[in-house]
Design a protein around this motif. Sequence first.
Motif, short mmCIF file in Angstrom:
data_model
loop_
_atom_site.label_atom_id
_atom_site.label_comp_id
_atom_site.label_asym_id
_atom_site.label_seq_id
_atom_site.Cartn_x
_atom_site.Cartn_y
_atom_site.Cartn_z
N LYS A 43 12.91 2.32 -28.71
CA LYS A 43 11.26 2.61 -28.74
C LYS A 43 10.65 1.78 -29.42
O LYS A 43 10.14 1.02 -28.78
CB LYS A 43 10.80 4.08 -28.98
CG LYS A 43 11.58 5.25 -28.07
CD LYS A 43 11.17 6.42 -28.80
CE LYS A 43 11.61 6.67 -30.22
NZ LYS A 43 13.38 6.93 -30.19
N SER A 44 11.03 1.74 -30.67
CA SER A 44 10.66 0.70 -31.60
C SER A 44 10.72 -0.91 -31.15
O SER A 44 9.61 -1.57 -31.30
CB SER A 44 10.87 0.83 -33.03
OG SER A 44 10.60 2.30 -33.40
N SER A 45 11.96 -1.12 -30.68
CA SER A 45 12.34 -2.52 -30.28
C SER A 45 11.57 -2.89 -29.05
O SER A 45 11.19 -4.09 -28.90
CB SER A 45 13.72 -2.41 -30.03
OG SER A 45 14.68 -2.22 -31.15
N ALA A 97 7.33 -3.05 -35.60
CA ALA A 97 7.47 -1.52 -35.34
C ALA A 97 9.11 -1.64 -35.84
O ALA A 97 9.92 -2.36 -35.82
CB ALA A 97 7.55 -1.23 -33.85
N LYS A 98 9.22 -0.70 -36.88
CA LYS A 98 10.12 -0.61 -37.59
C LYS A 98 11.48 -0.13 -36.76
O LYS A 98 11.34 0.93 -36.17
CB LYS A 98 10.27 0.06 -39.11
CG LYS A 98 9.20 -0.32 -40.17
CD LYS A 98 10.04 -1.30 -40.81
CE LYS A 98 8.85 -2.04 -41.72
NZ LYS A 98 8.02 -2.95 -41.18
N THR A 99 12.54 -0.98 -37.05
CA THR A 99 13.90 -0.40 -36.14
C THR A 99 15.03 -0.61 -36.86
O THR A 99 14.94 -0.98 -38.18
CB THR A 99 13.97 -1.75 -34.80
OG1 THR A 99 14.48 -2.76 -35.56
CG2 THR A 99 13.05 -1.89 -34.09
N LYS A 120 15.05 6.61 -37.71
CA LYS A 120 14.27 5.72 -38.45
C LYS A 120 12.85 6.07 -38.27
O LYS A 120 12.15 6.19 -39.42
CB LYS A 120 14.46 4.37 -37.97
CG LYS A 120 13.73 3.18 -38.63
CD LYS A 120 14.37 2.97 -39.96
CE LYS A 120 13.73 1.92 -40.95
NZ LYS A 120 14.23 1.88 -42.21
N THR A 121 12.33 6.34 -37.28
CA THR A 121 10.80 6.57 -37.03
C THR A 121 11.00 8.21 -37.25
O THR A 121 11.12 8.86 -36.41
CB THR A 121 10.37 6.00 -35.75
OG1 THR A 121 10.79 4.88 -35.36
CG2 THR A 121 9.01 6.05 -35.61
N ARG A 122 10.15 8.51 -38.10
CA ARG A 122 9.89 10.10 -38.45
C ARG A 122 8.50 10.38 -38.30
O ARG A 122 8.30 11.66 -38.60
CB ARG A 122 10.61 10.40 -39.71
CG ARG A 122 11.83 9.97 -39.81
CD ARG A 122 12.68 10.98 -40.71
NE ARG A 122 14.13 10.83 -40.32
CZ ARG A 122 15.07 11.32 -40.90
NH1 ARG A 122 14.98 12.29 -41.91
NH2 ARG A 122 16.26 10.90 -40.82
N VAL A 143 1.89 4.15 -28.99
CA VAL A 143 2.13 5.22 -29.84
C VAL A 143 3.50 5.35 -30.03
O VAL A 143 4.32 5.92 -28.99
CB VAL A 143 1.24 6.52 -29.57
CG1 VAL A 143 1.67 7.54 -30.67
CG2 VAL A 143 -0.14 6.30 -29.70
N ASP A 144 4.48 5.10 -30.93
CA ASP A 144 5.74 5.04 -31.12
C ASP A 144 6.20 6.62 -32.11
O ASP A 144 5.86 6.85 -33.08
CB ASP A 144 6.19 4.18 -32.48
CG ASP A 144 7.72 3.87 -32.36
OD1 ASP A 144 8.39 4.59 -31.30
OD2 ASP A 144 8.08 3.12 -33.20
N LEU A 145 6.55 7.47 -31.07
CA LEU A 145 6.78 8.65 -31.59
C LEU A 145 8.37 8.93 -32.12
O LEU A 145 9.09 8.19 -31.76
CB LEU A 145 6.92 9.93 -30.35
CG LEU A 145 5.45 10.23 -29.57
CD1 LEU A 145 5.41 10.71 -28.36
CD2 LEU A 145 4.62 10.79 -30.74
MG MG Z 1 11.99 3.93 -33.74
#
Ligand code: MG
Length: 195
Positions: A36-38, A50-52, A58-60, A74-76
């Motif tokens: 998702k972030s990528s 976006a942090k990958t 990773k994404t909390r 929006v990165d869930l």
């Molecule tokens: Mg992520």
Amino acid sequence: MKIHSAEFTVSAVAAAQYPSDGLPEIALVGRSNVGKSSMINRLINRRNLAKTSSTPGKTRTINFYRINNAFYLVDLPGYGYAKVPVSERRAWKGVVERYFRNRRTLKAVVVVLDPRRDPGELEGSLYRWLAGLEVPVLTVLTKCDKLSANRLFNRMAAIKKELGLDEVLAFSSLTGRGKVDFLKKIDNILKADPA
Ligand code: MG
Ligand code: GTP
């Protein structure tokens, strides 16, 4: 649609932390580590806004990226990572469901799937749950660079059938495949339902 500006706005857990400028939002949801972030980085042509990570989970928090000063991606946080303790999985569900339930500015949900993986119980309940939201749901198969053209064709058909979908979009954050089509879809959704 051309993206000419992208900025990270806020990392939120509670609703009070969400942006309050009323811009429309497109939310990405999917398993932990699916990409998702990528995908967001590829869409906005920034390697690491976006942090990958190769470490799942990773994404909390819910991360909001303001695009063209016109809408948010929006990165869930990702779901389904087995090593995450039950208490944290419940917390995830709380954070994500609260966002979906109360977000009037939500214009579409993008479900991000790995084409190599059969949709499971988690995907089944996710789609059932999303059906009750009355916002368009777009399904994107990412990491398509990892499959041959032939295998991808077959996997797209299988996943559509399994989930009962009319359409899935092939994407690769590595090659940029699918980016133009994806942005066109988003553009249409935003035009059809402006904030
Ligand atoms: Mg992520
Ligand atoms: P969480 O934040 O844990 O939910 O994960 P995420 O869905 O945001 O995944 P992320 O974008 O961090 O990517 C996970 C790993 O997959 C990273 O090592 C990425 O480099 C890799 N990856 C993501 N997208 C692609 C893609 O399209 N192709 C290839 N080959 N690798 C990808």
